[in-house]
Design an enzyme around this catalytic site. Sequence first.
Site, mmCIF file in Angstrom:
data_model
loop_
_atom_site.group_PDB
_atom_site.id
_atom_site.type_symbol
_atom_site.label_atom_id
_atom_site.label_comp_id
_atom_site.label_asym_id
_atom_site.label_seq_id
_atom_site.Cartn_x
_atom_site.Cartn_y
_atom_site.Cartn_z
ATOM 1 N N SER A 182 -9.661 1.266 2.847
ATOM 2 C CA SER A 182 -8.805 2.083 1.968
ATOM 3 C C SER A 182 -7.618 1.406 1.262
ATOM 4 O O SER A 182 -7.143 2.099 0.177
ATOM 5 C CB SER A 182 -8.372 3.093 2.723
ATOM 6 O OG SER A 182 -7.028 2.824 3.700
ATOM 7 N N SER B 292 -9.829 -0.976 6.975
ATOM 8 C CA SER B 292 -9.198 -0.908 5.667
ATOM 9 C C SER B 292 -8.493 -2.113 5.064
ATOM 10 O O SER B 292 -7.957 -2.108 3.961
ATOM 11 C CB SER B 292 -8.038 0.078 5.898
ATOM 12 O OG SER B 292 -9.030 1.542 5.554
ATOM 13 N N LYS C 150 0.743 -1.109 0.071
ATOM 14 C CA LYS C 150 0.058 0.059 -0.023
ATOM 15 C C LYS C 150 0.732 1.163 0.119
ATOM 16 O O LYS C 150 1.937 1.431 0.660
ATOM 17 C CB LYS C 150 -0.874 -0.075 1.347
ATOM 18 C CG LYS C 150 -2.090 1.089 1.312
ATOM 19 C CD LYS C 150 -2.583 0.924 2.702
ATOM 20 C CE LYS C 150 -3.853 1.858 2.753
ATOM 21 N NZ LYS C 150 -4.707 1.659 3.890
#
Lengths: 443, 67
Positions: A149, A173, A74
Site C-alpha cells: 500500500s 506494504s 506515507k
Amino acid sequence: MTIEEFGRRLRAREITSADIVEQCLDRIHTENPRLNAFIHVMGDEARQRARQADEELAAGRDRGPLHGVPLSVKDLIDIRGVPTTAASRVREGHIAERDAPAIAHLVEAGAVFIGKTNLHEFAFGTTNEDSAYGPSHNPHDRARSPGGSSGGSAASVAAGMALATIGTDTGGSVRIPAAACGIVGLKPSLGEISTAGVVPLSHTFDHVGPLTQTVADAALTYHALLGDPAAAVPAPMPVAGVRLAVPRPYFCDLLDDEVRERFEEALERLRAMGVRIDDIEIPHAADVAPIYLHIQLADASAYHAATLEAMPERYTEAVRLRLEMGRYVLAEDYVRALAGRDALVREVDAALAQHDALVLPSLAIPAPLIGATTVQIAGTSQPVRNVMLRLTQLFNVTGHPAISIPAGLTQRGLPCGVQLVGRRGQTDALLRVALASEALIRG
Amino acid sequence: MTVEAWLRAAIADAEERRLPELKPLLEALAKATTALRQSSVTGLPSSVSGYQSSVGGHQSLETGRQS
C-alpha cells in the site's frame, strides 16, 4: 542522490539542504501530475526546515546522517499540523495534533518532510488503486501499479521526488512497492519502531519501515526511526561467510518466469562469491494466507466498525466490502489463527537456526497493470490480488525482519526484487547480510 | 458452528443489511476458514465440517488485497 551521498556533499559544503529540497519540489512539480504520488506537498514547511538545517550545520550542530535530508511520509502517519488522510474521505477534516513517535525521532534527526504520499485506502490493499485521491502510477511504466500500500511513497523515491520515504508494512506494504519500483524496502522486526500515531490496519501485524535507494540508506533511516540518529551504517558481513537458505516449496512454486530468472541469477552471483546457499522447507508456509486473513480482517474491522456504521459511503467500495467481510470472522477461528501464528513463528525461527538469512523473491510478478484483475504466471492465469501478498505476509505474521533489494529488470524494464529475512529482533544483523549481498543481488 | 452454518447465517445477515455484494467475499472467507480449521498448523483439533465450494483451489483462499 542517496542519503549517504547527500551527507558527504552537505558536509563538504558542495550542496545545501535548501538546494536539494528545492530540487525535490521542482521534481514533484513536474512528475507528480504524471504519477500522483503525493496527496499533500509541504513546500513551505520543507523550505523552512531545510533553511534551519543549513543554519544549524553552519553553527556547528550536526544531528547525524539524516540532517537536512528531504523525506516523504506515507499519509497514514501523523505529522503535527498536517492532515493524515489515509487516502480516505472518512478522514476528511483530520489534522494531526502531534507527531507520531517515529516522526518525532526523524525530526530530532534533522529530517525535512517534503510531503505526504498516496496509498491504498487505509493501507488495505497492495496496488494503490483504491484511493480517495486516485491511483498512484509506477515511474517505470505509468500504466502499471507502483505496488502498495505504500505505492506513492515508493514512486516518490523512484522518481527522485524525495531521497527516501517512510512507509508501513502489514502484509508487505513496504517490500511490495519497493520491489515493484526498483528500490530498497525494510520491514524491521515487529515492535521495534513505534506504530503510535499511525492509522492502524492490523495492530497485530503493522510495522513502520523505510523505503530507500540503497541498503545503507535503509540502515541510516531505520536507526533514525528508532531514535538513534547518530548511528553509522553497520559493517557488512564478510560475503564468503554468509549462509543463506532458500525456502523453495511454496515461495518458488508460483513465480513469473522473468522474476524466477532474476532470482536464480542473483543466487548464482552470491554462490560465485562464496555465499553458502541451502534449500530448505518451512513446513506450514502454505497455510499462512488463512492465518493472516483471519487476524488481519478481525483487527481492521474492529478499528473501522464505528465508521462503517456512521459513514459507509465515504469508503471506496472495494475497501468497504473487505472491511465488512472482516466483521463476520468468528472468535474461534481468530483463536485458531493466533495458534497457527505461534507455530509459524517457531517454524521460521527453526529455518533460520543454521542460516544468517532466508533468501526468496519479494514479489511473484512484476508490477501489474492498473486495473488488471488477472496476470499470466508460468502459462496460467492468476488473480492479481492473490499473488501480491504471497511472498511477504508470512514475515508480518511471524515478525521477522525482512528487506527487499532490487534484482534487475524484466525485458519490459520492470523491476524485480529479492527478499532477505533475518532472525527476530536482529534487524541490524539482517542489514549486515544485506549490505554484503546488495551488489551481488543487484547484478 | 460449522462453516456451512456460519456461511448461511452470514449471507442472510449481509442481505438483511442490504449488502448482497458481500456474498462472494463471504464465500471466499468460508474457504479460508475451512483451510484454517483443517490445517495441522494450529495444533488444535481439526474441524472438518468445511464449506464445500464448487470454486476449488488453495489460491482462491487469498481473498484480500490487504497489505
